[in-house]
Design a protein around this motif. Structure first.
Motif, PDB file in Angstrom:
ATOM      1  N   GLN A 151     -75.117 -50.155  38.451  1.00 37.56           N
ATOM      2  CA  GLN A 151     -73.820 -50.457  38.004  1.00 37.56           C
ATOM      3  C   GLN A 151     -72.957 -49.688  38.880  1.00 37.56           C
ATOM      4  OE1 GLN A 151     -74.287 -49.631  33.903  1.00 37.56           O
ATOM      5  NE2 GLN A 151     -74.353 -51.692  33.357  1.00 37.56           N
ATOM      6  N   VAL A 155     -72.778 -42.531  41.396  1.00 37.83           N
ATOM      7  CA  VAL A 155     -73.215 -43.415  40.591  1.00 37.83           C
ATOM      8  C   VAL A 155     -74.555 -44.013  40.750  1.00 37.83           C
ATOM      9  CG1 VAL A 155     -72.854 -45.928  40.682  1.00 37.83           C
ATOM     10  CG2 VAL A 155     -70.747 -44.465  40.663  1.00 37.83           C
ATOM     11  N   LEU A 198     -76.898 -41.672  41.546  1.00 41.98           N
ATOM     12  CA  LEU A 198     -77.724 -40.622  40.805  1.00 41.98           C
ATOM     13  C   LEU A 198     -77.918 -40.992  39.282  1.00 41.98           C
ATOM     14  CD1 LEU A 198     -76.367 -37.289  42.538  1.00 41.98           C
ATOM     15  CD2 LEU A 198     -78.762 -38.291  42.416  1.00 41.98           C
ATOM     16  N   ILE A 199     -76.587 -41.474  38.740  1.00 34.31           N
ATOM     17  CA  ILE A 199     -76.644 -41.878  37.295  1.00 34.31           C
ATOM     18  C   ILE A 199     -77.575 -42.883  36.907  1.00 34.31           C
ATOM     19  CG2 ILE A 199     -75.014 -42.537  35.491  1.00 34.31           C
ATOM     20  CD1 ILE A 199     -74.008 -39.906  35.957  1.00 34.31           C
ATOM     21  N   ASN A 200     -77.412 -43.946  37.874  1.00 34.19           N
ATOM     22  CA  ASN A 200     -78.497 -45.125  37.523  1.00 34.19           C
ATOM     23  C   ASN A 200     -79.811 -44.978  37.708  1.00 34.19           C
ATOM     24  OD1 ASN A 200     -76.792 -47.598  37.221  1.00 34.19           O
ATOM     25  ND2 ASN A 200     -75.623 -46.623  38.619  1.00 34.19           N
ATOM     26  N   GLU A 232     -81.193 -41.496  37.250  1.00 34.84           N
ATOM     27  CA  GLU A 232     -81.386 -40.887  35.882  1.00 34.84           C
ATOM     28  C   GLU A 232     -81.687 -42.186  34.587  1.00 34.84           C
ATOM     29  OE1 GLU A 232     -82.202 -38.105  34.935  1.00 34.84           O
ATOM     30  OE2 GLU A 232     -81.893 -38.011  32.697  1.00 34.84           O
ATOM     31  N   LYS A 233     -80.840 -43.035  34.695  1.00 30.90           N
ATOM     32  CA  LYS A 233     -80.957 -43.997  33.531  1.00 30.90           C
ATOM     33  C   LYS A 233     -82.233 -44.756  33.665  1.00 30.90           C
ATOM     34  CE  LYS A 233     -78.070 -47.957  32.300  1.00 30.90           C
ATOM     35  NZ  LYS A 233     -77.033 -49.004  32.761  1.00 30.90           N
TER      36      LYS A 233
END
Lengths: 625, 459
Positions: free
Chosen positions: A579, A613, A615-617, A619-620
């Motif tokens: 995303q 973005v 990196l966040i994904n 981690e998710k």
């Protein structure tokens, strides 16, 4: 009719600089290897300049050598002149360059290929590569031979749909009037690869006997013996000079009078050419204020009268080329032996490759050299070596070899090819390397020999020589650090006075003393303070000592760089499920499929926000699993 | 980029009782320790346990206090970001908070991007997975905003200075790299040209930094105190400057008991004007508190307007007040020139208060007041760039970038010709990378373009 012609582990298509390295590496690593060529008489052909090395390229040649490749050894065999360039600009950018005897270069390489166990040489045009979802399975030649294989390395240079342009004379052809490969492009496209079209060119060749050298400046080689390979014998050899002349206002007038006939300007040439290697007509137009350009007249070999006119790449009509040549001081009565030409050719857009040089679309299909949109013999040979190594590692079920940007120019080269958009043939420059101070030609062996050994390309002789060098380095370094002098030492005091260096204030080691800009290691050795050691050992220590601060600085930068390289991205990631990526980043990431966050951050069109973005994904996704 | 230490003011903008600066990252505690002086001697910040607080001062590079602060220490993973975190609770409101933040940023700490603490909190597992989308929103929004902001800040008149700076650095890089990669076409680099360009870069940086500092005053304003003995006319002056009756103006000394603050605009500079209680010896406890506060206000102000009463002459009380002022930051306004009795002459002033600008006028008659405004403006801008030179608004981040460039350029000009070209290139590359952060341009890439444009390269 197609017939079964046999089975190999690896087939290498094309025996230029990339193909020879690929085939030798694969065979030396124990793979049954077939090397095909359109013409055995033109193996390892140097269709353009008769020289090897120079800034960034010399470093590559040494890297090839350290990994167990052939280019350095072959250049040493065929060299007719060697010069160290950039000598006053620091060790990181100093670069060796050799003038090579082109014919000798070819002969020496053929000799090496023929002696190589596991390697077969075949004159044939491969027209088709067969592959299914499991990867490549065979190649088929024009004459119907089908060779089964597990991997294919395509090193077809500028031969794919090659088109020669000289003024309004245009015909299908490879370099040097070789036959082009007209069918292989279609086969690559059928396999799903996207091709682009580039252009390059070469100057006319002239007869030495028709040149008046009295009007030129001689450019001799260095007198001290030099070599590319760490294991070639270091011996003096007879050298042949190059000559410097220049274009005149008349030359430029001739070009301008005929510019309407130049294919670059009439629109005949559509492929994009390299800016660092412009045609002469391009230079005259773009730098109209310059009344003269340098031209170097270089020998093509020891036993030929043919000479190369460096700086005069052109696709002007033949009659104009002759007029241009004869307007140049020393060439008033010149006899032109070969006409300069431009060549257009297909290349594989390299963002379709992995960092191993394997195509993403077809497992087992590798490409290397000018087919990947690069220019230069050295860039080609380096890629050939890496592709050959990785093809062999794949066949053997071993982990691939990916050199980092912080480790080798070869790492920089391949990383740039895959990640950066290039709208011209790619040439290595030292300025492309972030860690230039670490990637020197003097330490390529220290950087890469152990890797070559692990792969299986560094034989016992080279390995032992390398280990001896390491021992000598460490012994000499210890001696430099442990030998100290006090201010009262008379011998040292007179040494310092002699070299205009300040007297000592405290006890000091030779290592510390060597940091002084005016002190050279040869001077310390000459005083008998160091055990006898070869020049390359002394040179290495001197660089390590004098540049210690800067080297450490770059090593710190490398540590930061490697942290991001180590953050791996799962191979099965679906970027459509990520995303918040920008559209452009999504397309690029999905196409290039970077291995690490570090690599992703270097892709053209992927900006820092996209990386955050991502990196966040990641981690998710990690939390979900 | 993932692990460096970041800092930002975390309380909302605007004047409040306190402001909080959050510093997060592996170096947070050590970095803040270096600029913090604990009130209680012997306490060591880096030895504090998590969730402890400590009182002291953030100090400047000369160990002078910037503001009295409380530090709150949080150790990883027990903080919002799950990294080591220090919160600096400033007591002086927005202005002091900005000064403290700038001090933190001089330590090589990076100013946090909007939402970056939250991003880290998420990456370090502190937030619920459902919050990922919100974090992504913030990142996207900030990249858009940053782009707009960068464009806005660098359009028109302002941008030409930055472009000139970038252009020279590109030129230096092109000269060096062309000589390295194309030795036969280009030859040796022109060190004189490089030296000339670098010194222009240095001068330009100095101008930009000074202009930025000056512009900073227009944005964040300055503190000016009005002081003088009771009934000298402080409240009248404040009223005149602010344009309305706020302070009670009477003939009875000591009417103004508390500190009265007013935001006024003096020649475009937002000024927080502080009318102090009269400073004098008193038995009145309420007034004593007021006096103490007045002294504090004086020490924090950028400028003091010291009022004297022309009819009463210079008294012991005046001299006492003068003792608490910094002469370099003081203007004397001799009030009540409209009255007939004149007990002060200029020779007296010269002797007692040498070198201080003096205006004789009358608040009641509005005499000398515009002259006063001119001098206030001049003194607030003194040493902060030529007036009318640059109209540059620089954010803290931009100033920090220019400052870092400045610090790197200095040594480079001195090492020219002493280090080899490959090492010089390492230094220059560092500068252009820092400079590139200003506008997000890749100056290195542009330098390569420049080589092909300016040098005739070609074998």
């Amino acid at each position: 009719m197609i017939y079964d012609a046999g089975e190999y582990d690896i087939v290498v298509i094309g025996a230029g600089h990339a193909g020879c390295e690929a085939a030798l590496a694969a065979a030396r690593m124990g793979c049954r290897t077939l090397l095909t060529t359109l013409s055995i008489e033109h193996i390892a052909l140097m269709p353009c300049n008769p020289s090897v090395g120079g800034p960034a390229k010399a470093q590559v040649v040494r890297e090839i050598d350290a990994l167990g490749g052939e280019m350095a050894i072959n250049t040493d065999k065929a060299s007719i002149q060697m010069r160290m360039i950039n000598t006053g600009k620091g060790p990181a950018v100093q670069a060796l360059r050799a003038q090579a005897d082109k014919h000798q270069y070819h002969l020496a390489m053929v000799d090496t290929l023929l002696r190589q166990p596991n390697l077969n040489l075949l004159m044939a045009e491969v027209e088709k590569i067969e592959a299914d979802q499991n990867g490549v399975s065979a190649v088929i030649t024009k004459t119907g031979a089908r060779f089964l294989c597990k991997a294919v390395v395509v090193t077809s240079g500028t031969y794919l749909k090659g088109r020669i342009i000289i003024g309004d004379v245009i015909y299908d052809g490879g370099p040097n009037n070789q036959v082009p490969a007209m069918k292989l492009s279609q086969s690559l496209m059928d396999l799903g690869l996207t091709l682009g079209r580039f252009k390059t060119g070469t100057p006319p060749r002239i007869n030495r006997r028709s040149v008046d050298f009295s009007k030129m400046i001689e450019q001799p080689g260095d007198e001290r013996p030099l070599r590319f390979s760490y294991i070639s014998p270091l011996k003096p050899r007879e050298q042949i000079s190059c000559w410097l002349t220049h274009s005149t206002p008349l030359t430029h007038q001739i070009v301008m009078d005929n510019i309407h006939r130049a294919p670059m300007f009439t629109g005949v040439i559509k492929g994009r050419g390299p800016r660092y290697c412009p045609s002469f007509e391009d230079k005259v137009v773009r730098f109209a204020h310059k009344s003269s350009h340098q031209l170097f007249i270089e020998p093509e070999g020891r036993y030929t009268d043919e000479m190369y006119v460096q700086g005069l790449n052109t696709s002007l009509p033949e009659d104009v080329q002759l007029q241009v040549l004869r307007s140049i001081p020393g060439l008033e009565n010149v006899h032109m032996m070969r006409t300069g030409y431009a060549i257009e050719y297909d290349y594989v857009i390299p963002s379709q490759l992995q960092l191993t040089l394997e195509t993403q679309a077809i497992p087992g299909l590798f490409t290397a050299g000018q087919i990947n949109g690069t220019s230069g013999y050295e860039e080609a040979a380096g890629q050939g070596l890496i592709a050959g190594i990785n093809a062999a590692l794949k066949v053997q079920g071993r982990d691939p070899l990916i050199l980092k940007r912080s480790e080798a120019y070869l790492g920089v080269l391949i990383d740039d090819l895959v990640n950066k958009e290039n709208d011209e043939p790619y040439r290595l420059l030292t300025s492309r390397a972030e860690y230039r101070l670490l990637l020197r030609q003097d330490n390529a062996d220290l950087r890469l020999t152990a890797i070559g050994r692990e792969i299986g390309l560094v034989d016992d002789t080279r390995w032992e020589a390398f280990n001896r060098k390491l021992e000598r380095l460490s012994a000499a370094k210890q001696q430099l650090k442990e030998t100290t002098f006090t201010p009262g030492d008379a011998e040292m005091a007179s040494f310092l006075a002699q070299h205009n260096s300040a007297p000592l204030k405290d006890r000091i080691s030779l290592w510390e003393l060597l940091r002084r800009p005016e002190i050279e290691i040869e001077q310390l050795a000459a005083c008998g303070w160091l055990d006898e050691a070869p020049a390359d050992i002394l040179e290495q220590l001197e660089i390590q000592c004098k540049y210690e601060g800067y080297i450490k600085k770059q090593q710190e930068q490398v540590k930061r760089f490697e942290k991001l390289e180590e953050r791996r991205i799962p191979e099965d990631i679906d970027y459509h499920q990520v995303q918040g990526l920008s559209n452009e980043a999504l397309q690029k990431l999905q196409a290039i499929r970077p291995r690490s966050i570090g690599q992703a951050s270097r892709i053209s069109g992927v900006n820092p926000a996209d990386i955050n973005v991502l990196l966040i994904n990641l981690e998710k996704a990690r939390r979900k699993s | 980029m993932l692990e460096d230490t970041i800092a930002a003011i975390s309380t909302p903008p605007g004047e409040g009782g306190i402001a909080i600066i959050r510093v997060s990252g592996s170096d947070a505690i050590n970095k803040v320790e270096a600029i913090f002086k604990p009130r209680q001697k012997g306490r060591i910040v880096s030895q504090l346990k998590g969730y402890q607080m400590i009182l002291g001062w953030i100090v400047d590079d000369k160990d002078q206090p910037i503001d009295e602060c409380l530090l709150a220490i949080m150790r990883k993973p027990h903080s919002y970001t799950a990294e080591d975190t220090v919160e600096i609770h400033c007591h002086g409101g927005v202005l002091a908070a900005r000064q403290c933040l700038e001090r933190v940023l001089t330590l090589g700490v990076r100013e946090a991007l909007p939402g970056e603490f939250t991003q880290r909190a998420y990456l370090n597992g502190r937030l619920d997975a459902s919050q990922a989308e919100a974090v992504i929103e913030i990142i996207r929004a900030r990249s858009k905003k940053a782009l707009n902001l960068a464009m806005k800040q660098l359009t028109g008149y302002n941008s030409q200075y930055v472009h000139r700076l970038e252009d020279r650095l590109i030129q230096v890089t092109a000269l060096i790299e062309a000589s390295i990669d194309f030795p036969e076409d280009v030859g040796e680099p022109d060190y004189q040209e490089i030296a000339g360009l670098l010194s222009e870069v240095r001068d330009e940086l100095a101008r930009l930094l000074a202009a930025g500092k000056r512009a900073e005053i227009y944005r964040s304003g300055a503190k000016v105190v009005i002081c003088g003995k009771p009934n000298v006319g402080k409240s009248s002056l404040l009223n005149w400057l602010s344009g309305w009756e706020r302070a009670i103006v009477t003939e009875i000394p000591g009417t103004t008991r508390d500190i009265i603050e007013e935001y006024v605009n003096i020649k475009g500079i937002p000024v927080r004007l502080i009318d102090t209680a009269g400073i004098r010896r008193t038995e009145d406890r309420v007034e004593a508190i007021g006096i103490k506060m007045a002294q504090q206000a004086i020490s924090e102000a950028e400028l003091a307007i010291f009022l004297l009463d022309i009819t009463s002459g210079i008294t012991e009380e005046d001299k006492e007040i003068y003792q608490s002022l910094n002469p370099a930051k003081t203007i004397i306004f001799i009030n009540k020139d409209d009255l007939l009795e004149k007990q002060i002459d200029t020779a007296q002033i010269e002797r007692l208060f040498p070198g201080i600008p003096v205006i004789v006028g009358s608040v009641r008659e509005e005499k000398g007041l515009s002259e006063l405004e001119d001098i206030v403006e001049a003194m607030l801008l003194a040493g902060q760039g030529e007036p009318g030179d640059l109209e540059m608004l620089l954010s803290t981040r931009q100033q920090q970038i220019l400052q870092r460039c400045m610090e790197q350029i200095g040594p480079i000009t001195e090492m020219l010709g002493l280090v080899s070209l490959d090492c010089l290139a390492v230094e220059i590359n560092e500068v252009i990378e820092v400079m590139g952060e200003l506008t997000g341009r890749s100056l290195k890439a542009e330098a390569m373009e420049r080589i092909f444009r300016d040098f005739c390269i070609g074998k």
